[in-house]
Write a protein that holds these residues in place. Sequence first.
Motif, PDB file in Angstrom:
ATOM      1  N   LYS A  29       0.796  -1.217   0.000  1.00  0.00           N
ATOM      2  CA  LYS A  29       0.000   0.000   0.000  1.00  0.00           C
ATOM      3  C   LYS A  29       0.833   1.275   0.000  1.00  0.00           C
ATOM      4  CE  LYS A  29      -3.539  -2.390   2.735  1.00  0.00           C
ATOM      5  NZ  LYS A  29      -4.302  -2.385   4.018  1.00  0.00           N
ATOM      6  N   ASP A  30       2.128   1.144   0.223  1.00  0.00           N
ATOM      7  CA  ASP A  30       2.937   2.329   0.490  1.00  0.00           C
ATOM      8  C   ASP A  30       4.189   2.347  -0.371  1.00  0.00           C
ATOM      9  OD1 ASP A  30       3.923   4.621   1.607  1.00  0.00           O
ATOM     10  OD2 ASP A  30       4.605   3.681   3.461  1.00  0.00           O
ATOM     11  N   GLY A  31       4.009   2.364  -1.683  1.00  0.00           N
ATOM     12  CA  GLY A  31       5.138   2.491  -2.585  1.00  0.00           C
ATOM     13  C   GLY A  31       6.104   1.329  -2.562  1.00  0.00           C
ATOM     14  N   GLY A  32       5.642   0.137  -2.236  1.00  0.00           N
ATOM     15  CA  GLY A  32       6.500  -1.030  -2.240  1.00  0.00           C
ATOM     16  C   GLY A  32       7.288  -1.250  -0.965  1.00  0.00           C
ATOM     17  N   TRP A  33       7.108  -0.409   0.057  1.00  0.00           N
ATOM     18  CA  TRP A  33       7.900  -0.537   1.273  1.00  0.00           C
ATOM     19  C   TRP A  33       7.445  -1.728   2.111  1.00  0.00           C
ATOM     20  CZ3 TRP A  33      12.275   1.928   1.507  1.00  0.00           C
ATOM     21  CH2 TRP A  33      12.430   3.174   0.875  1.00  0.00           C
ATOM     22  N   GLN A  34       8.423  -2.438   2.668  1.00  0.00           N
ATOM     23  CA  GLN A  34       8.193  -3.495   3.647  1.00  0.00           C
ATOM     24  C   GLN A  34       8.778  -3.022   4.974  1.00  0.00           C
ATOM     25  OE1 GLN A  34      10.226  -6.885   2.094  1.00  0.00           O
ATOM     26  NE2 GLN A  34       9.037  -6.960   0.206  1.00  0.00           N
ATOM     27  N   TYR A  35       8.062  -3.237   6.064  1.00  0.00           N
ATOM     28  CA  TYR A  35       8.449  -2.677   7.359  1.00  0.00           C
ATOM     29  C   TYR A  35       8.863  -3.772   8.333  1.00  0.00           C
ATOM     30  CZ  TYR A  35       6.230   1.548   5.587  1.00  0.00           C
ATOM     31  OH  TYR A  35       5.910   2.643   4.833  1.00  0.00           O
ATOM     32  N   ALA A  36       9.758  -3.391   9.260  1.00  0.00           N
ATOM     33  CA  ALA A  36      10.201  -4.308  10.305  1.00  0.00           C
ATOM     34  C   ALA A  36      10.674  -3.499  11.505  1.00  0.00           C
ATOM     35  CB  ALA A  36      11.319  -5.214   9.811  1.00  0.00           C
ATOM     36  N   ARG A  37      10.764  -4.152  12.651  1.00  0.00           N
ATOM     37  CA  ARG A  37      11.214  -3.454  13.863  1.00  0.00           C
ATOM     38  C   ARG A  37      12.701  -3.142  13.792  1.00  0.00           C
ATOM     39  NH1 ARG A  37       8.934  -7.167  18.505  1.00  0.00           N
ATOM     40  NH2 ARG A  37       9.982  -5.630  19.799  1.00  0.00           N
ATOM     41  N   HIS A  38      13.470  -4.007  13.123  1.00  0.00           N
ATOM     42  CA  HIS A  38      14.868  -3.721  12.835  1.00  0.00           C
ATOM     43  C   HIS A  38      15.245  -4.495  11.582  1.00  0.00           C
ATOM     44  CE1 HIS A  38      16.048  -7.643  14.564  1.00  0.00           C
ATOM     45  NE2 HIS A  38      15.174  -7.363  15.509  1.00  0.00           N
ATOM     46  N   ALA A  39      16.453  -4.274  11.077  1.00  0.00           N
ATOM     47  CA  ALA A  39      16.818  -4.779   9.760  1.00  0.00           C
ATOM     48  C   ALA A  39      16.766  -6.299   9.660  1.00  0.00           C
ATOM     49  CB  ALA A  39      18.219  -4.284   9.389  1.00  0.00           C
TER      50      ALA A  39
END
Length: 366
Positions: free
Chosen positions: A211-221
């Motif tokens: 939903k956000d320009g292809g970004w994947q999120y995480a708490r850390h790398a």
Amino acid sequence: DNLSSDPDRPGGEITTYAETYENEAFYGIWGSGKKLTRPKWSDGRGKIKLKKSYFDPAPTGWSWDDDWFIDDESDLPSDTSDIFTIDVFEVQSREKLASWPETSFWTDGTGAALLSFDKDCNEHLMTRDDIDNEIPKGWKWTNQWQADIVGNVASDGWGYSSTRYDKEEGFPEDVEFVPYERNDHVSRRRRLVRTRKRVDGPVQEHKVKTKDGGWQYARHANATYHSNKQRLDFFRRRKWRRKLNCITPGQAAVFYILRDRDKRKRDRQRSISDTQEIQTDSEGGVQLTPHMYLTFKRDEYSMYQLRAYLYQARDLYGADKTGLSDPYCIVSCGSASARSIIVEASLSPKWSQSLVLNNVRQYGSP
């Protein structure tokens, strides 16, 4: 079955892509500041610096089909799980010979402090209450925080170190923890885990565009990635692709990426005599092969039920202090998975158990 050697396989198309990941960390705003623990552009593991320009020119016998584009179709597993285990690390610091304080720092697995930001982008260290209240809509906690006592830790989960914790930098990579306390220990930490459960019913398997320009999120790398940003997420990445076309059949598509390529480019400009050394220095570069995909149209799939019977295992590694283990087995197919029962204190467990995976999606003709 070698998919790449079967041109008559119905419905599928083999495509080849060069890939790199764009990484950003959050420190009030998203960017590539000091909190970014991996290169701005890297491979999926964050180990190799991979700017888009590093892939030019295309390998011999291959040509670029088009320009780079953001892969906005999530390659993450579909969110069909009903139970998730969340973890945080509790860290305490003291002076030598002093008592341990009642207050703690809350960090991720790398030792980076968990932060929250107000509307003016001012950062604050997260408290235990902040973490307890951080649960997505449609989920509930099923238990309280519990100390993880597996591994080289004391019976209450603490590991002790003579290395002082820095809330800005975290712990150094070579920090060592021991399961006993000495007077010269100035830091200790333990891993706390808690389980949350979906309360709005299971979700059917599906792949969606991010939903956000292809970004994947995480708490850390190094944590697990997801497509929807949560309040504790301080790292994000997105994948860029560029398609390759084969113009010489049989020619391997291999990229040779020079380490510290920007520095080497400057060195080459300063001294022509360095050119040969740069081209032949095998220790200064790494070979990369592009990713190959067998793709199908979205509506060309069938749904299956996978049944797996687990009998036994033998001669497993003894991971506990007793020299034994508490083994279990995980069966996975696509984004569906199931776990066996735990057989306690055994190196040759016998499960005699059937695991059933529902809604396993397989593309192509049955």
